[in-house]
Write a protein that holds these residues in place. Structure first.
Motif, PDB file in Angstrom:
ATOM      1  N   ARG A  22       0.814  -1.221   0.000  1.00  0.00           N
ATOM      2  CA  ARG A  22       0.000   0.000   0.000  1.00  0.00           C
ATOM      3  C   ARG A  22       0.846   1.270   0.000  1.00  0.00           C
ATOM      4  NH1 ARG A  22      -4.778  -1.511   4.395  1.00  0.00           N
ATOM      5  NH2 ARG A  22      -5.708  -3.212   3.164  1.00  0.00           N
ATOM      6  N   ASP A  23       2.062   1.154   0.515  1.00  0.00           N
ATOM      7  CA  ASP A  23       2.955   2.318   0.545  1.00  0.00           C
ATOM      8  C   ASP A  23       3.836   2.421  -0.693  1.00  0.00           C
ATOM      9  OD1 ASP A  23       2.039   3.049   3.107  1.00  0.00           O
ATOM     10  OD2 ASP A  23       3.418   1.607   4.040  1.00  0.00           O
ATOM     11  N   GLY A  24       3.610   1.509  -1.629  1.00  0.00           N
ATOM     12  CA  GLY A  24       4.388   1.554  -2.859  1.00  0.00           C
ATOM     13  C   GLY A  24       5.722   0.858  -2.789  1.00  0.00           C
ATOM     14  N   HIS A  25       5.998   0.146  -1.681  1.00  0.00           N
ATOM     15  CA  HIS A  25       7.286  -0.524  -1.536  1.00  0.00           C
ATOM     16  C   HIS A  25       7.258  -1.906  -2.181  1.00  0.00           C
ATOM     17  CE1 HIS A  25       7.441   2.227   2.173  1.00  0.00           C
ATOM     18  NE2 HIS A  25       8.262   2.724   1.260  1.00  0.00           N
ATOM     19  N   ILE A  26       8.396  -2.341  -2.659  1.00  0.00           N
ATOM     20  CA  ILE A  26       8.537  -3.628  -3.327  1.00  0.00           C
ATOM     21  C   ILE A  26       9.402  -4.537  -2.461  1.00  0.00           C
ATOM     22  CG2 ILE A  26       9.413  -4.780  -5.399  1.00  0.00           C
ATOM     23  CD1 ILE A  26       9.119  -1.993  -6.768  1.00  0.00           C
ATOM     24  N   ASN A  27       9.055  -5.818  -2.429  1.00  0.00           N
ATOM     25  CA  ASN A  27       9.903  -6.788  -1.740  1.00  0.00           C
ATOM     26  C   ASN A  27      11.106  -7.069  -2.622  1.00  0.00           C
ATOM     27  OD1 ASN A  27      11.031  -8.827  -0.183  1.00  0.00           O
ATOM     28  ND2 ASN A  27       9.672 -10.396  -1.032  1.00  0.00           N
ATOM     29  N   PHE A  28      12.125  -6.253  -2.468  1.00  0.00           N
ATOM     30  CA  PHE A  28      13.309  -6.357  -3.322  1.00  0.00           C
ATOM     31  C   PHE A  28      14.468  -6.776  -2.449  1.00  0.00           C
ATOM     32  CE2 PHE A  28      16.627  -4.642  -6.209  1.00  0.00           C
ATOM     33  CZ  PHE A  28      16.229  -5.319  -7.355  1.00  0.00           C
ATOM     34  N   SER A  29      14.706  -8.068  -2.382  1.00  0.00           N
ATOM     35  CA  SER A  29      15.713  -8.645  -1.507  1.00  0.00           C
ATOM     36  C   SER A  29      16.540  -9.649  -2.295  1.00  0.00           C
ATOM     37  CB  SER A  29      15.036  -9.356  -0.331  1.00  0.00           C
ATOM     38  OG  SER A  29      14.245 -10.446  -0.817  1.00  0.00           O
ATOM     39  N   GLU A  30      17.640 -10.119  -1.689  1.00  0.00           N
ATOM     40  CA  GLU A  30      18.424 -11.161  -2.348  1.00  0.00           C
ATOM     41  C   GLU A  30      17.571 -12.398  -2.599  1.00  0.00           C
ATOM     42  OE1 GLU A  30      22.275 -12.412  -1.185  1.00  0.00           O
ATOM     43  OE2 GLU A  30      22.927 -10.402  -0.573  1.00  0.00           O
ATOM     44  N   TYR A  79      14.361 -35.985 -20.248  1.00  0.00           N
ATOM     45  CA  TYR A  79      14.080 -34.613 -19.852  1.00  0.00           C
ATOM     46  C   TYR A  79      14.918 -34.158 -18.664  1.00  0.00           C
ATOM     47  CZ  TYR A  79       9.996 -34.880 -22.872  1.00  0.00           C
ATOM     48  OH  TYR A  79       9.170 -35.020 -23.958  1.00  0.00           O
ATOM     49  N   LEU A  80      15.248 -32.865 -18.713  1.00  0.00           N
ATOM     50  CA  LEU A  80      15.773 -32.197 -17.530  1.00  0.00           C
ATOM     51  C   LEU A  80      14.556 -31.658 -16.777  1.00  0.00           C
ATOM     52  CD1 LEU A  80      18.778 -29.732 -17.376  1.00  0.00           C
ATOM     53  CD2 LEU A  80      16.773 -29.467 -15.938  1.00  0.00           C
ATOM     54  N   SER A  81      14.289 -32.225 -15.633  1.00  0.00           N
ATOM     55  CA  SER A  81      13.061 -31.888 -14.913  1.00  0.00           C
ATOM     56  C   SER A  81      13.301 -31.336 -13.516  1.00  0.00           C
ATOM     57  CB  SER A  81      12.147 -33.120 -14.818  1.00  0.00           C
ATOM     58  OG  SER A  81      12.843 -34.198 -14.209  1.00  0.00           O
ATOM     59  N   THR A  82      14.574 -31.325 -13.098  1.00  0.00           N
ATOM     60  CA  THR A  82      14.877 -30.852 -11.748  1.00  0.00           C
ATOM     61  C   THR A  82      16.054 -29.883 -11.798  1.00  0.00           C
ATOM     62  OG1 THR A  82      14.149 -32.945 -10.771  1.00  0.00           O
ATOM     63  CG2 THR A  82      15.549 -31.535  -9.412  1.00  0.00           C
ATOM     64  N   LEU A  83      15.917 -28.776 -11.098  1.00  0.00           N
ATOM     65  CA  LEU A  83      17.009 -27.807 -10.936  1.00  0.00           C
ATOM     66  C   LEU A  83      17.221 -27.577  -9.460  1.00  0.00           C
ATOM     67  CD1 LEU A  83      19.055 -25.681 -11.895  1.00  0.00           C
ATOM     68  CD2 LEU A  83      17.160 -24.047 -12.073  1.00  0.00           C
ATOM     69  N   GLN A  84      18.416 -27.858  -9.008  1.00  0.00           N
ATOM     70  CA  GLN A  84      18.764 -27.646  -7.612  1.00  0.00           C
ATOM     71  C   GLN A  84      19.774 -26.506  -7.507  1.00  0.00           C
ATOM     72  OE1 GLN A  84      20.098 -31.248  -5.729  1.00  0.00           O
ATOM     73  NE2 GLN A  84      18.311 -32.433  -6.384  1.00  0.00           N
ATOM     74  N   ILE A  85      19.469 -25.545  -6.646  1.00  0.00           N
ATOM     75  CA  ILE A  85      20.387 -24.444  -6.348  1.00  0.00           C
ATOM     76  C   ILE A  85      20.994 -24.708  -4.983  1.00  0.00           C
ATOM     77  CG2 ILE A  85      20.668 -21.949  -6.129  1.00  0.00           C
ATOM     78  CD1 ILE A  85      19.648 -22.770  -8.873  1.00  0.00           C
ATOM     79  N   HIS A  86      22.310 -24.884  -4.929  1.00  0.00           N
ATOM     80  CA  HIS A  86      23.025 -25.094  -3.672  1.00  0.00           C
ATOM     81  C   HIS A  86      23.874 -23.853  -3.423  1.00  0.00           C
ATOM     82  CE1 HIS A  86      22.537 -29.679  -3.305  1.00  0.00           C
ATOM     83  NE2 HIS A  86      21.773 -29.274  -4.308  1.00  0.00           N
ATOM     84  N   GLN A  87      23.449 -23.039  -2.502  1.00  0.00           N
ATOM     85  CA  GLN A  87      24.122 -21.766  -2.223  1.00  0.00           C
ATOM     86  C   GLN A  87      24.608 -21.784  -0.787  1.00  0.00           C
ATOM     87  OE1 GLN A  87      22.184 -18.288  -3.945  1.00  0.00           O
ATOM     88  NE2 GLN A  87      22.625 -17.117  -2.094  1.00  0.00           N
ATOM     89  N   SER A  88      25.916 -21.654  -0.590  1.00  0.00           N
ATOM     90  CA  SER A  88      26.472 -21.826   0.753  1.00  0.00           C
ATOM     91  C   SER A  88      26.054 -20.713   1.709  1.00  0.00           C
ATOM     92  CB  SER A  88      28.002 -21.913   0.689  1.00  0.00           C
ATOM     93  OG  SER A  88      28.546 -20.715   0.158  1.00  0.00           O
ATOM     94  N   LYS A  89      25.834 -19.514   1.186  1.00  0.00           N
ATOM     95  CA  LYS A  89      25.345 -18.421   2.018  1.00  0.00           C
ATOM     96  C   LYS A  89      23.910 -18.135   1.641  1.00  0.00           C
ATOM     97  CE  LYS A  89      26.164 -13.609   3.347  1.00  0.00           C
ATOM     98  NZ  LYS A  89      26.970 -12.383   3.106  1.00  0.00           N
ATOM     99  N   CYS A  90      23.023 -18.210   2.606  1.00  0.00           N
ATOM    100  CA  CYS A  90      21.597 -18.046   2.326  1.00  0.00           C
ATOM    101  C   CYS A  90      21.288 -16.625   1.860  1.00  0.00           C
ATOM    102  CB  CYS A  90      20.773 -18.351   3.568  1.00  0.00           C
ATOM    103  SG  CYS A  90      20.852 -20.064   4.096  1.00  0.00           S
ATOM    104  N   PRO A  91      20.441 -16.497   0.827  1.00  0.00           N
ATOM    105  CA  PRO A  91      20.035 -15.148   0.408  1.00  0.00           C
ATOM    106  C   PRO A  91      19.102 -14.531   1.437  1.00  0.00           C
ATOM    107  CG  PRO A  91      18.842 -16.812  -0.847  1.00  0.00           C
ATOM    108  CD  PRO A  91      19.860 -17.540  -0.018  1.00  0.00           C
ATOM    109  N   GLY A  92      19.363 -13.283   1.789  1.00  0.00           N
ATOM    110  CA  GLY A  92      18.567 -12.625   2.811  1.00  0.00           C
ATOM    111  C   GLY A  92      17.197 -12.201   2.305  1.00  0.00           C
ATOM    112  N   SER A  93      16.251 -12.129   3.214  1.00  0.00           N
ATOM    113  CA  SER A  93      14.901 -11.685   2.873  1.00  0.00           C
ATOM    114  C   SER A  93      14.676 -10.221   3.209  1.00  0.00           C
ATOM    115  CB  SER A  93      13.869 -12.547   3.604  1.00  0.00           C
ATOM    116  OG  SER A  93      14.073 -12.477   5.010  1.00  0.00           O
ATOM    117  N   GLN A  94      15.661  -9.586   3.841  1.00  0.00           N
ATOM    118  CA  GLN A  94      15.556  -8.161   4.118  1.00  0.00           C
ATOM    119  C   GLN A  94      15.843  -7.360   2.843  1.00  0.00           C
ATOM    120  OE1 GLN A  94      18.036 -10.086   4.924  1.00  0.00           O
ATOM    121  NE2 GLN A  94      20.012  -9.028   5.050  1.00  0.00           N
ATOM    122  N   ALA A  95      15.631  -6.062   2.896  1.00  0.00           N
ATOM    123  CA  ALA A  95      15.883  -5.208   1.727  1.00  0.00           C
ATOM    124  C   ALA A  95      17.309  -5.402   1.235  1.00  0.00           C
ATOM    125  CB  ALA A  95      15.641  -3.746   2.084  1.00  0.00           C
TER     126      ALA A  95
END
Length: 632
Positions: A92-100, A142-158
């Motif tokens: 409502r304030d025009g902000h976007i969830n723009f995080s890693e 078929y290639l039917s599965t994609l796994q992303i293994h990232q050692s540092k978790c992407p943050g959910s904060q801005a």
């Protein structure tokens, strides 16, 4: 079991298989075909020490699932009269969830959808009438599965741009015969680079709506030579639309470039909106419809960040500022003097006064308006500082001198103010080399332990200048105009005087009569044209002591726009920028690598033409691609 192998190590190519651009550090491929499933199961795992987090979902081809950021503006719709916002899902304030976290998920989703939507059939890369495609009627795996293994978790904060763009870009891409693809990385930006590699491994089929890769099993391990892999575009001298940069960002991302430097204002026009000073763009732009709004700049920055490209702005000061005089004439010295060549590098003349408190106030308000709006998406700000004209200050009533001894302390105070303000607002300053090497200024560094406070120096003249910057303890960005200026070789944009002699007042306060400096064949200052092979073989480390190499941040190719606009931007950028991108990613290239590079870059060019709508120039003749090369 790998049926064939591509191994790239220490810069030596033994066998070419998948034509990935830029060249990976290590690549091994097989010869089995996998088709991309219509529904790909995605698992994002992160963490270390066995404590893995997981977020699983399925990406369906052809459904109406909205992207995390909403529908992306389709820049290919040439009939669109106005720029539409890319990101539409806001609170409502025009902000976007723009995080890693949201960026990584969007990158995965868009990559799968872009592979499915590809129309790139690589017929130019095979013999005439060759049957190179897999049989679409045969049993398919078929290639039917994609796994992303990232050692540092992407943050959910801005998003935190400094840490995001400084992340480890190394990655592995693995495709197994069992239909599983794995991307391993240590950071979100590394995951994005891996996805950009994955996209290049698939092709469209000419008789089927499916996408396939013929390189399974596959393993690619890769990392960049330099973190700063940049392109600069001047939007002030000729007019550009925001969608031009959206299109450019897509091509940059596919070439794994990381920085887009917008030279946003210059003496000729001021095309960006500054809400604190609305008259700057209202009076300084060429036309009202050519003003880039606050929203359009924000959306371009967000779009860039979502593809791993840090988009930042340059307001070049104190020179190159004559356009400010249309709104604030009292701030500018030597504005639009008839003998412009005495008072500027090119028309029109005029630059900010150096000893006027009103200028200081203007700069403070300008930076506090602009920089907090750009800092959510980048950690950089370009201060400018090139081509400061001494003679202009003879006409500055606050100075009345062209003496370097008089001007240097004034310029030092001016730059201290701009650099310190940039740092205080959370952005790392970049300056042109002249401020350090010609003026011998010092750069304030409030906290030497914090990289944000360490001013980067952009060098455009030659390698000797790079070494001098490094010897002074600054980190350098290279981009020698003899190799990496994209505007060179098209001829000059100036005309000789109609009568062959200058009019009254040129030279300044004279009766005129000076012979025209311009003569046939009217070459530009940096001719000849820099072709992609020249750019590919440019060695930025030549004649620089090896013990100084660690101080190099990276490099940048530059597109000055005196003779470029929206209509020819693509063909002047591409594929030359991609050639530079491989130097920046993989390190110094050699002439013996050109045959292989031609094949890989030729494929990359066809992909961006077909799938991105980029009007890139050809790399070579179609016949040469089909026949495996043309040598002499």
């Amino acid at each position: 079991m790998f049926a064939r192998a591509c191994v790239v190590a220490l810069g030596f190519v033994f066998t070419l298989c998948a034509a990935v651009w830029p060249q990976p550090a290590e690549i091994r491929t097989g010869s089995r075909v996998l088709w991309l499933d219509q529904a790909v199961d995605v698992a994002l795992r992160c963490g270390s020490d066995g404590k893995l987090q997981e977020d699983a979902y399925t990406i369906h081809h052809g459904n109406n699932l909205r992207r995390l950021f909403g529908d992306i503006y389709h820049y290919a719709q040439g009939a669109a009269d106005t720029f539409q916002s890319i990101f539409k899902d806001r609170d409502r304030d025009g902000h976007i969830n723009f995080s890693e976290s949201s960026i990584v998920k969007e990158a995965v989703t868009s990559t799968i959808k872009e592979i499915h939507g590809s129309k790139f059939v690589p017929w130019k890369l095979h013999k005439r009438n060759a049957d190179f495609e897999p049989d679409s009627s045969a049993p398919q795996h078929y290639l039917s599965t994609l796994q992303i293994h990232q050692s540092k978790c992407p943050g959910s904060q801005a998003l935190q741009p400094a840490s995001f763009f400084a992340g480890d870009e190394s990655h592995e891409v693995i495709i197994e015969s069992n239909g599983t693809a794995v991307i391993k990385s240590n950071s979100s930006i590394g995951t994005i680079r891996g996805l950009q590699t994955l996209r290049q491994l698939f092709f469209a089929h000419s008789t089927s709506s499916q996408a396939y890769t013929p390189f399974v099993p596959l393993r690619i391990a890769d990392h960049p030579k330099w973190p700063y892999r940049g392109l600069s575009i001047d939007i002030a001298r000729n007019a550009f639309e925001p969608r031009d940069l959206l299109r450019t960002i897509d091509a940059m991302a596919l070439a794994k470039m990381s920085r887009l430097h917008i030279h946003a204002t210059d003496s000729q026009s001021w095309p960006i909106e500054i809400p604190s000073f609305p008259e700057l763009a209202r009076k300084g732009a060429y036309r009202p419809e050519l003003v880039w709004s606050v929203a359009s700049l924000r959306d371009i920055q967000m779009y860039g960040a979502s593809r791993g490209v840090s988009v930042f702005v340059e307001i070049d000061i104190p020179g190159h500022t004559a356009s400010i005089a249309h709104a604030f004439p009292n701030l500018i010295a030597a504005f639009n003097e008839k003998d412009w060549s005495t008072f500027a590098a090119e028309p029109l003349s005029g630059q900010l006064k150096l000893n006027d408190s009103n200028v200081d106030s203007f700069i403070t308000i300008l930076l506090h308006d602009l920089l907090p709006r750009t800092s959510p998406y980048t950690s950089l700000y370009h201060v400018g500082g090139d081509e400061v004209n001494l003679a202009a200050y003879l006409l500055d009533e606050t100075v009345k001198s062209d003496s370097p001894e008089v001007l240097k302390p004034l310029l030092q105070n001016f730059i201290d103010h701009v650099v310190t303000t940039s740092i205080s607002l959370g952005l790392q300053p970049i300056i042109w080399e002249e401020l350090l090497l010609d003026w011998d200024l010092t750069m304030p560094t409030p906290d030497p332990s914090n990289p944000i406070t360490q001013t980067l120096v952009q060098v455009w003249r030659d390698s000797a200048r790079i070494e001098e910057v490094l010897q002074r303890g600054h980190r350098a960005i290279f981009g020698d105009h003899h190799y990496w200026y994209l505007d060179c070789g098209y001829g000059g944009f100036l005309d000789p005087y109609p009568g062959g002699k200058s009019p009254s007042g040129v030279p300044y306060n004279s009766s005129g009569g000076r012979p025209s400096k311009l003569h046939e064949p009217f070459l530009d200052y940096c001719a000849p044209y820099h072709n992609w092979r020249q750019m590919f073989t440019y060695n930025p480390l030549a004649n620089i002591s090896s013990d100084l190499h660690d101080g190099i941040e990276g490099g940048e190719v530059l597109m000055w726009s005196e003779q470029t606009d929206s209509q020819d931007l693509d063909s002047k950028l591409w594929p030359r920028v991609a050639a530079a991108a491989e130097v920046l990613w993989a390190g110094v290239r050699e002439a013996w690598m050109l045959e292989d590079a031609t094949k890989r870059l030729g494929e990359w060019r066809e992909r961006v033409v077909v799938d991105l709508g980029i009007r890139a120039s050809p790399v070579t003749m179609t016949w040469c691609l089909m026949e495996g090369g043309c040598n002499l």
